[in-house]
Design a protein around this motif. Structure first.
Motif, PDB file in Angstrom:
ATOM      1  N   ALA A   1       0.808  -1.217   0.000  1.00 52.33           N
ATOM      2  CA  ALA A   1       0.000   0.000   0.000  1.00 52.33           C
ATOM      3  C   ALA A   1       0.844   1.271   0.000  1.00 52.33           C
ATOM      4  O   ALA A   1       0.304   2.376  -0.145  1.00 52.33           O
ATOM      5  CB  ALA A   1      -0.930   0.004   1.207  1.00 52.33           C
ATOM      6  N   ASP A   2       2.159   1.138   0.153  1.00 54.00           N
ATOM      7  CA  ASP A   2       3.044   2.302   0.068  1.00 54.00           C
ATOM      8  C   ASP A   2       3.825   2.318  -1.241  1.00 54.00           C
ATOM      9  O   ASP A   2       4.694   3.169  -1.437  1.00 54.00           O
ATOM     10  CB  ASP A   2       4.030   2.300   1.241  1.00 54.00           C
ATOM     11  CG  ASP A   2       4.970   1.102   1.190  1.00 54.00           C
ATOM     12  OD1 ASP A   2       4.469  -0.030   1.104  1.00 54.00           O
ATOM     13  OD2 ASP A   2       6.204   1.298   1.236  1.00 54.00           O
ATOM     14  N   THR A   3       3.543   1.386  -2.148  1.00 52.09           N
ATOM     15  CA  THR A   3       4.274   1.257  -3.412  1.00 52.09           C
ATOM     16  C   THR A   3       3.567   2.036  -4.515  1.00 52.09           C
ATOM     17  O   THR A   3       2.353   1.972  -4.643  1.00 52.09           O
ATOM     18  CB  THR A   3       4.377  -0.217  -3.829  1.00 52.09           C
ATOM     19  OG1 THR A   3       5.082  -0.943  -2.803  1.00 52.09           O
ATOM     20  CG2 THR A   3       5.119  -0.370  -5.146  1.00 52.09           C
ATOM     21  N   GLN A   4       4.357   2.734  -5.310  1.00 48.44           N
ATOM     22  CA  GLN A   4       3.796   3.438  -6.462  1.00 48.44           C
ATOM     23  C   GLN A   4       4.429   2.877  -7.734  1.00 48.44           C
ATOM     24  O   GLN A   4       5.657   2.848  -7.872  1.00 48.44           O
ATOM     25  CB  GLN A   4       4.052   4.949  -6.369  1.00 48.44           C
ATOM     26  CG  GLN A   4       3.308   5.611  -5.205  1.00 48.44           C
ATOM     27  CD  GLN A   4       3.503   7.102  -5.184  1.00 48.44           C
ATOM     28  OE1 GLN A   4       3.451   7.761  -6.231  1.00 48.44           O
ATOM     29  NE2 GLN A   4       3.726   7.666  -3.996  1.00 48.44           N
TER      30      GLN A   4
ATOM     31  N   TYR B   1       8.233   2.269  -6.944  1.00 47.83           N
ATOM     32  CA  TYR B   1       8.925   2.960  -5.854  1.00 47.83           C
ATOM     33  C   TYR B   1       8.228   2.661  -4.530  1.00 47.83           C
ATOM     34  O   TYR B   1       7.006   2.664  -4.444  1.00 47.83           O
ATOM     35  CB  TYR B   1       8.960   4.466  -6.111  1.00 47.83           C
ATOM     36  CG  TYR B   1       9.933   4.846  -7.191  1.00 47.83           C
ATOM     37  CD1 TYR B   1      11.211   5.281  -6.884  1.00 47.83           C
ATOM     38  CD2 TYR B   1       9.581   4.731  -8.532  1.00 47.83           C
ATOM     39  CE1 TYR B   1      12.115   5.606  -7.881  1.00 47.83           C
ATOM     40  CE2 TYR B   1      10.480   5.053  -9.539  1.00 47.83           C
ATOM     41  CZ  TYR B   1      11.741   5.488  -9.205  1.00 47.83           C
ATOM     42  OH  TYR B   1      12.632   5.801 -10.199  1.00 47.83           O
ATOM     43  N   THR B   2       9.047   2.391  -3.505  1.00 45.86           N
ATOM     44  CA  THR B   2       8.501   2.032  -2.202  1.00 45.86           C
ATOM     45  C   THR B   2       9.018   2.976  -1.131  1.00 45.86           C
ATOM     46  O   THR B   2      10.019   3.685  -1.337  1.00 45.86           O
ATOM     47  CB  THR B   2       8.876   0.585  -1.839  1.00 45.86           C
ATOM     48  OG1 THR B   2       8.137   0.163  -0.704  1.00 45.86           O
ATOM     49  CG2 THR B   2      10.361   0.458  -1.530  1.00 45.86           C
ATOM     50  N   GLU B   3       8.350   2.974   0.008  1.00 45.16           N
ATOM     51  CA  GLU B   3       8.744   3.823   1.134  1.00 45.16           C
ATOM     52  C   GLU B   3       9.577   2.990   2.104  1.00 45.16           C
ATOM     53  O   GLU B   3       9.066   2.076   2.742  1.00 45.16           O
ATOM     54  CB  GLU B   3       7.502   4.375   1.829  1.00 45.16           C
ATOM     55  CG  GLU B   3       7.802   5.335   2.973  1.00 45.16           C
ATOM     56  CD  GLU B   3       6.540   5.901   3.605  1.00 45.16           C
ATOM     57  OE1 GLU B   3       6.519   6.047   4.844  1.00 45.16           O
ATOM     58  OE2 GLU B   3       5.564   6.181   2.866  1.00 45.16           O
ATOM     59  N   ALA B   4      10.858   3.307   2.188  1.00 48.06           N
ATOM     60  CA  ALA B   4      11.768   2.568   3.071  1.00 48.06           C
ATOM     61  C   ALA B   4      11.797   3.221   4.450  1.00 48.06           C
ATOM     62  O   ALA B   4      11.533   4.416   4.589  1.00 48.06           O
ATOM     63  CB  ALA B   4      13.165   2.552   2.472  1.00 48.06           C
ATOM     64  N   PRO B   5      12.115   2.460   5.488  1.00 49.73           N
ATOM     65  CA  PRO B   5      12.261   3.041   6.823  1.00 49.73           C
ATOM     66  C   PRO B   5      13.299   4.161   6.810  1.00 49.73           C
ATOM     67  O   PRO B   5      14.371   4.004   6.224  1.00 49.73           O
ATOM     68  CB  PRO B   5      12.739   1.858   7.675  1.00 49.73           C
ATOM     69  CG  PRO B   5      12.275   0.648   6.949  1.00 49.73           C
ATOM     70  CD  PRO B   5      12.329   0.991   5.491  1.00 49.73           C
TER      71      PRO B   5
END
Length: 730
Positions: free
Chosen positions: A461-464, A575-579
């Motif tokens: 759900a954070d991947t575009q 593209y993903t949201e990394a820590p």
């Protein structure tokens, strides 16, 4: 579906207690043994010492008083064959003293023992019935103890010539510990190997000169403070300089009053010494000289200069020998490990590149079919990122697809946002379902169940995704044997070092390892952030399970057991949201690491089985039997390397630079293959070894401890804030 048993779960909590108890006992015993060995190694060897040099303060005072501003020019007074310190009130002077009688000569040999030259010298001395003094180097005694025992057995004397033949530029004034080891370790090795202790000592690099260096002064004062008899030389044979035996003979023969001749049986090619020695002995005999040794009367000491050791000294010297052998083996192990590690790293990289390049520049046969695709987006409390993710999917250029959001009991506005988007934007191919069973695996299975597509594309759900991502993923299913496809994930929220290091890791890991495994049809993980599955394959495998923390990796392994291939689609980018902080990074990577170990353990029975495919025949065994042990040993090697910096920094720095050069080369290749525009990331790669790698060590060992504890660990989802920025022109 029957309830799954969580891999590594220890229901009765006995494993951890049992292992920690045994480990505690072992660690306690190792510590006790280690402290005893270190005590024995560093315990100073003490004979009768001068009253003026029996404290550390007095030793330092003597060195300071005698030394000059020019550390390489310290004058030595007096004449004679022995060395002492003349202390008169506040006046200190290092001086020579004691002379031989007329027509007396002492032969001395430095830098041995050495198998070839020392043995031949002993043969010559035996034949000529001449005794000599051998000043031995501790390291060489450790290597060739039989030769030292022969020296003593045949009636010769031995003396200490430091442990490593310490160099002139060693900087002993900055390293008191090294000074202690150079003197005491050499003595203890002699004691351990021969059963004798010697009071004789000679300083390296001090020949017949009347000036010495600061290092020589420090060794002299410390040796005298322990009660050693320091033997100087009055004639230098120059056998270390000349390869012509005639020149050695000429230098060694000086028919004056009693002399001590400096010769060498180690430290280089001593062929000239062997050839010259019989003639030197003959010349002195012809001139009526008597060959002798040093005795207590000459040394001004009634005690024996070479005498058997006591039981206590035997125990201490043997323990010190064990300590030195441990250090030697650690140093050897470190060198071998570095060489082997760099070799494996380089060979591994070459193999990866060979696999990659074998197909990279060939035109892939793209599937002309346009099957209906179901894009499944599992979501739990994703109100900050879900809209961007869904919009990226809806804007896809692929003609036939649906977007399915599975709301897994969200407590926030995730579900309402999707309903509003569907109603406001009139998106007919956007569907929302709820899954009451908590867990990503359940949400994914619900998505597969309701999916209409032959291909199910799963994204977080954070991947575009990009407009062509679905098309590129589908195109990779060009073979009916391909059961799943992994996409090319990039970090879209680089804002600090930890996120930048993850971006590098994604680029390199996906564009080297993943490409290579893909050409074998066996990538080990089809990631949940961007992975496509044939619905028939996913259904046949039984869907996603909850017995590991990495349901995507476990499913990937399981469908390959069914005979399907898994490949990588490098042009399918998302593209993903990394820590973006250490705490969240550790939480995420602990789940990945622990879950991966669960998968490796769960499917262990299939290793090396050809009928299970390349994953089980080659890739997983490589990971578990080669890569994992190296990763587990790496922290200890780093600790040893740091300690070795103080002993042999050149070795550590050399290997680190080799590793860094190879590492950088493969990173650059990965960036080229990825067509990565953020090349500035290459500049921070050297920093990762000091910042990023230690965190990985912690995570790995945290996972090992978790295995031992045997608890059930939650999936531990991270909170996303929708900070992904998609690169343009992709």
């Amino acid at each position: 579906m029957p309830k799954q048993i969580f891999v590594f779960h220890d229901k009765h909590k006995r494993r951890f207690a049992r292992i920690t108890t045994k480990l505690s006992i072992v660690i306690c015993l190792i510590n006790i043994l280690g402290l005893f060995l270190l005590f024995c190694l560093y315990k100073a060897v003490q004979f009768d010492s001068p009253d003026q040099l029996n404290t550390k303060v007095e030793i330092e005072k003597a060195i300071n008083k005698i030394s000059t501003n020019n550390k390489d020019i310290i004058e030595v007074g007096g004449e004679g064959i022995l060395v002492g310190i003349n202390i008169d009130s506040d006046y200190y002077e290092i001086e020579r003293f004691a002379s031989l009688n007329n027509k007396e000569i002492i032969l001395t040999f430095d830098d041995g023992p050495q198998p070839v030259y020392t043995e031949k010298i002993l043969d010559i001395l035996k034949k000529e019935n001449v005794k000599a003094i051998f000043f031995v180097v501790g390291e060489n005694v450790l290597k060739y103890p039989d030769i030292v025992r022969r020296i003593i057995k045949e009636g010769h004397q031995i003396g200490v010539h430091t442990f490593t033949h310490t160099k002139e530029d060693e900087g002993l004034n900055q390293n008191k510990l090294q000074t202690m080891l150079e003197i005491d370790a050499a003595q203890k090795i002699i004691e351990a190997e021969t059963g004798y202790k010697t009071r004789l000592f000679r300083i390296p690099y001090w020949g017949v000169e009347n000036t010495i260096s600061l290092n020589s002064l420090i060794l002299s004062v410390n040796a005298l403070s322990r009660g050693y008899t320091i033997v100087s030389s009055t004639i230098d044979s120059n056998d270390w300089r000349y390869s012509d035996p005639d020149l050695v003979i000429k230098s060694a023969f000086n028919p004056l009053e009693g002399q001590v001749i400096l010769m060498h049986d180690g430290g280089g090619d001593r062929t000239s010494t062997i050839k010259a020695l019989p003639y030197i002995i003959s010349l002195y005999k012809d001139n009526f000289y008597n060959f002798r040794l040093i005795d207590g009367e000459l040394a001004g000491n009634l005690q024996e200069l070479l005498k058997p050791i006591s039981l206590k000294e035997k125990i201490i010297s043997k323990a010190a020998k064990v300590s030195l052998l441990i250090f030697a083996y650690i140093n050897k192990f470190l060198r071998i490990f570095f060489i082997f590690g760099i070799g494996i790293f380089a060979v591994n990289g070459v193999i990866y590149l060979s696999l990659i390049l074998s197909k990279t520049f060939k035109r892939n046969k793209l599937s002309k079919l346009k099957p209906f695709v179901s894009v499944i987006i599992p979501a739990y409390n994703e109100e900050y990122s879900i809209a961007k993710t869904v919009n990226s999917v809806i804007n896809s250029k692929y003609p036939r697809f649906e977007a399915i959001v599975i709301d897994n009991n969200s407590k926030d506005a995730t579900g309402r946002i999707i309903l509003n988007m569907r109603r406001r934007l009139k998106i007919k191919n956007l569907r929302l379902f709820k899954e009451k069973i908590q867990g990503k695996y359940a949400a994914l299975n619900k998505g597969i169940k309701v999916a209409k597509g032959r291909i199910v594309l799963i994204i977080d759900a954070d991947t575009q995704v990009l407009p062509n991502t679905i098309q590129k993923m589908v195109a990779a299913f060009s073979d009916k044997k391909i059961g799943a496809v992994g996409g090319n994930i990039k970090v879209g929220n680089i804002k600090n070092l930890i996120s930048a290091f993850q971006a590098i890791e994604y680029i390199v890991g996906l564009n080297l390892d993943r490409r290579a495994y893909s050409n074998l049809g066996a990538i080990p993980v089809v990631p949940g952030a961007l992975g496509a599955w044939r619905k028939t394959a996913a259904t046949k495998a039984g869907g996603f399970l909850n017995d590991t923390l990495t349901e995507d990796a476990e499913m990937t392994v399981r469908i390959q057991k069914l005979g399907y291939k898994t490949v990588f689609a490098p042009d399918a980018v998302a593209y993903t949201e990394a820590p973006d902080n250490i705490r969240n990074f550790v939480r995420q990577r602990f789940r990945w690491t622990f879950g991966t170990l669960q998968v490796l353990y769960k499917h262990r029975e299939s290793y090396f089985k050809k009928d299970k495919g390349m994953l089980f025949l080659l890739i997983l065994p490589f990971l578990i039997f080669l890569q994992l042990p190296f990763m587990l040993l790496a922290p200890f090697v780093d600790i040893i390397a740091i300690a070795t910096l103080f002993i042999n920094y050149k070795l550590v720095v050399t290997f680190f630079l080799y590793f860094l050069a190879i590492h950088m080369l493969f990173n650059i290749i990965a960036f080229i293959l990825a067509k990565e525009k953020r090349i500035w990331l290459l500049l921070i790669i050297p920093l990762s070894r000091f910042y990023y790698q230690p965190v990985w060590y912690f995570i790995l060992y945290k996972s090992i401890v978790a295995i031992l504890k045997g608890e059930i660990y939650p999936w531990n989802k991270l909170n996303h804030v929708g900070s992904v920025i998609v690169e343009s022109n992709n």
